[in-house]
Design a protein around this motif. Structure first.
Motif, short mmCIF file in Angstrom:
data_model
loop_
_atom_site.label_atom_id
_atom_site.label_comp_id
_atom_site.label_asym_id
_atom_site.label_seq_id
_atom_site.Cartn_x
_atom_site.Cartn_y
_atom_site.Cartn_z
N TYR A 1 -15.26 88.85 79.57
CA TYR A 1 -14.17 88.70 79.20
C TYR A 1 -13.84 89.14 77.54
CZ TYR A 1 -13.43 85.96 82.98
OH TYR A 1 -13.35 85.34 84.57
N ARG A 2 -15.05 89.33 77.05
CA ARG A 2 -15.03 89.51 75.43
C ARG A 2 -15.90 90.86 75.17
NH1 ARG A 2 -16.60 83.58 73.95
NH2 ARG A 2 -18.56 84.71 73.61
N ASP A 3 -16.20 91.64 76.29
CA ASP A 3 -17.00 93.00 76.10
C ASP A 3 -18.15 92.94 75.15
OD1 ASP A 3 -17.30 95.60 76.93
OD2 ASP A 3 -15.76 96.35 75.25
N GLU A 4 -18.89 91.93 75.19
CA GLU A 4 -20.08 91.76 74.26
C GLU A 4 -21.40 91.95 75.11
OE1 GLU A 4 -18.11 88.14 71.43
OE2 GLU A 4 -19.77 87.75 72.59
N VAL B 1 -35.84 94.11 77.86
CA VAL B 1 -36.14 94.58 79.21
C VAL B 1 -34.69 95.17 79.86
CG1 VAL B 1 -38.14 93.70 79.46
CG2 VAL B 1 -36.26 92.62 80.29
N ALA B 2 -33.55 94.78 79.43
CA ALA B 2 -32.29 94.96 80.14
C ALA B 2 -31.15 94.51 79.33
CB ALA B 2 -32.53 94.19 81.58
N VAL B 3 -30.04 94.90 79.84
CA VAL B 3 -28.64 94.55 79.11
C VAL B 3 -27.87 94.18 80.02
CG1 VAL B 3 -27.08 95.65 77.42
CG2 VAL B 3 -29.66 96.23 77.22
N LEU B 4 -27.08 93.30 79.70
CA LEU B 4 -25.82 92.74 80.48
C LEU B 4 -24.60 93.20 79.66
CD1 LEU B 4 -24.80 91.04 82.82
CD2 LEU B 4 -24.95 89.18 81.37
N VAL B 5 -23.79 94.27 80.25
CA VAL B 5 -22.59 94.71 79.83
C VAL B 5 -21.50 94.60 80.92
CG1 VAL B 5 -23.93 96.45 78.26
CG2 VAL B 5 -22.98 96.88 80.89
N SER B 6 -20.26 94.80 80.22
CA SER B 6 -19.21 94.66 81.12
C SER B 6 -19.21 95.86 82.24
CB SER B 6 -17.83 94.81 80.24
OG SER B 6 -17.57 96.01 79.78
N MET B 7 -18.38 95.53 83.16
CA MET B 7 -18.26 96.86 84.05
C MET B 7 -17.30 98.02 83.84
SD MET B 7 -19.19 96.93 87.03
CE MET B 7 -19.05 98.22 88.46
N ASP B 8 -16.50 97.70 82.74
CA ASP B 8 -15.71 99.05 82.04
C ASP B 8 -16.75 99.51 81.30
OD1 ASP B 8 -13.38 100.39 81.26
OD2 ASP B 8 -13.92 99.52 79.08
N PHE B 9 -17.67 98.81 80.55
CA PHE B 9 -18.65 99.69 79.77
C PHE B 9 -19.70 100.57 80.64
CE2 PHE B 9 -22.71 100.43 77.70
CZ PHE B 9 -22.24 100.82 76.32
N TYR B 10 -20.22 99.78 81.60
CA TYR B 10 -21.10 100.42 82.44
C TYR B 10 -20.32 101.74 83.21
CZ TYR B 10 -23.77 100.86 86.96
OH TYR B 10 -24.52 101.28 88.02
N GLU B 11 -18.87 101.55 83.71
CA GLU B 11 -18.33 102.81 84.18
C GLU B 11 -18.31 103.76 83.26
OE1 GLU B 11 -15.05 100.86 85.98
OE2 GLU B 11 -16.23 100.40 88.01
N ARG B 12 -17.95 103.61 82.02
CA ARG B 12 -17.77 104.51 80.94
C ARG B 12 -18.72 105.17 80.87
NH1 ARG B 12 -16.20 102.27 76.12
NH2 ARG B 12 -16.41 100.32 76.96
N ASN C 1 -27.76 79.71 86.86
CA ASN C 1 -26.54 79.07 86.12
C ASN C 1 -26.41 79.41 84.98
OD1 ASN C 1 -25.63 78.14 88.81
ND2 ASN C 1 -26.64 76.12 88.62
N ALA C 2 -27.57 79.68 83.98
CA ALA C 2 -27.65 79.84 82.86
C ALA C 2 -27.03 81.00 82.26
CB ALA C 2 -29.09 79.81 82.32
N LEU C 3 -26.76 82.16 83.23
CA LEU C 3 -26.55 83.47 83.02
C LEU C 3 -25.01 83.32 82.84
CD1 LEU C 3 -28.52 85.81 85.06
CD2 LEU C 3 -28.55 85.51 82.67
N ALA C 4 -24.31 82.29 83.23
CA ALA C 4 -22.75 82.24 83.23
C ALA C 4 -22.06 82.55 81.72
CB ALA C 4 -22.33 80.67 83.83
N ASP C 5 -22.56 81.93 80.86
CA ASP C 5 -22.08 82.41 79.72
C ASP C 5 -22.18 83.74 79.11
OD1 ASP C 5 -21.36 79.63 79.32
OD2 ASP C 5 -23.08 79.03 78.06
#
Length: 70
Positions: free
Chosen positions: A28-31, A42-53, A17-21
């Motif tokens: 929503y903000r591409d941060e 160890v890892a990065v959480l990015v938007s799907m758009d960034f990942y696909e690009r 649940n803590a990952l929701a923010d």
């Protein structure tokens, strides 16, 4: 030649649940959120758009993971 990447898919509620923010910031903000463990990045959480690009820019293609997780 196109490289293949395995992609696992999980429900957000099943992760934590803590990952929701952080997910909301990416979605929503591409941060970007960098995840660390014991001070190590160890890892990065990015938007799907960034990942696909990024995959496109690297000439890589994603493929779904098998149902057994491999």
């Amino acid at each position: 030649m196109t490289a293949l990447k395995i992609e696992h898919e999980e429900r957000i509620a099943d992760v934590r649940n803590a990952l929701a923010d952080a997910i909301g910031r990416a979605r929503y903000r591409d941060e970007t959120t960098v995840l660390t463990s014991r001070g190590k990045r160890v890892a990065v959480l990015v938007s799907m758009d960034f990942y696909e690009r990024a995959l496109h820019a690297l000439g890589e293609e994603r493929i779904p993971a098998a149902p057994d997780g491999t």
